[in-house]
Design a protein around this motif. Structure first.
Motif, PDB file in Angstrom:
ATOM      1  N   LYS A  72       0.829  -1.205   0.000  1.00 39.98           N
ATOM      2  CA  LYS A  72       0.000   0.000   0.000  1.00 39.98           C
ATOM      3  C   LYS A  72       0.866   1.260   0.000  1.00 39.98           C
ATOM      4  N   ALA A  73       1.947   1.236   0.777  1.00 38.29           N
ATOM      5  CA  ALA A  73       2.834   2.397   0.844  1.00 38.29           C
ATOM      6  C   ALA A  73       3.503   2.635  -0.504  1.00 38.29           C
ATOM      7  N   LEU A  74       3.932   1.558  -1.156  1.00 39.70           N
ATOM      8  CA  LEU A  74       4.551   1.707  -2.476  1.00 39.70           C
ATOM      9  C   LEU A  74       3.543   2.223  -3.496  1.00 39.70           C
ATOM     10  N   GLU A  75       2.324   1.724  -3.416  1.00 38.06           N
ATOM     11  CA  GLU A  75       1.282   2.174  -4.333  1.00 38.06           C
ATOM     12  C   GLU A  75       0.981   3.660  -4.117  1.00 38.06           C
ATOM     13  N   ALA A  76       0.896   4.065  -2.854  1.00 41.44           N
ATOM     14  CA  ALA A  76       0.640   5.473  -2.545  1.00 41.44           C
ATOM     15  C   ALA A  76       1.800   6.347  -3.019  1.00 41.44           C
ATOM     16  N   LYS A  77       3.009   5.858  -2.850  1.00 36.93           N
ATOM     17  CA  LYS A  77       4.189   6.611  -3.297  1.00 36.93           C
ATOM     18  C   LYS A  77       4.176   6.765  -4.812  1.00 36.93           C
ATOM     19  N   ASP A  78       3.866   5.678  -5.504  1.00 40.24           N
ATOM     20  CA  ASP A  78       3.787   5.746  -6.967  1.00 40.24           C
ATOM     21  C   ASP A  78       2.714   6.719  -7.429  1.00 40.24           C
ATOM     22  N   MET A  79       1.557   6.688  -6.775  1.00 42.30           N
ATOM     23  CA  MET A  79       0.477   7.600  -7.144  1.00 42.30           C
ATOM     24  C   MET A  79       0.881   9.051  -6.898  1.00 42.30           C
TER      25      MET A  79
END
Length: 94
Positions: A72-79
């Motif tokens: 989730k953290a990686l996804e949020a960072k990518d977004m």
């Protein structure tokens, strides 16, 4: 001497309470596993290093939760990075 008539029943009462707590602790499983809590603290942060067949269900759950949180953290960072790139591109187009 008459104080003994008071102190002996009080001491017997305290003894009975202590024995009751001991019996309660043994019956509720407080003394079933004395070694694991001492070892568990050593592997708290290194749960991924524990072999799969030696993991407790609690440790397995923690590993799954950590993996989900990282995803989730990686996804949020990518977004967030995509949003910044989009904003930069919009500013350049203006």
């Amino acid at each position: 001497m008459t104080i003994l008539l008071l102190l002996i029943p009080i001491s017997l009462l305290l003894l009975c309470v202590a024995v009751w707590f001991l019996v309660w602790g043994v019956r509720s499983g407080q003394y079933d596993d004395l070694d694991s809590p001492g070892h568990r603290i050593l592997f708290e942060d290194d749960a991924h290093l524990i072999p799969k067949d030696a993991r407790t269900p609690e440790q397995e759950k923690k590993l799954q939760n950590k993996a989900e949180q990282k995803a989730k953290a990686l996804e949020a960072k990518d977004m967030a990075q995509k949003a910044l790139k989009t904003q930069d591109a919009d500013k350049k187009n203006e």
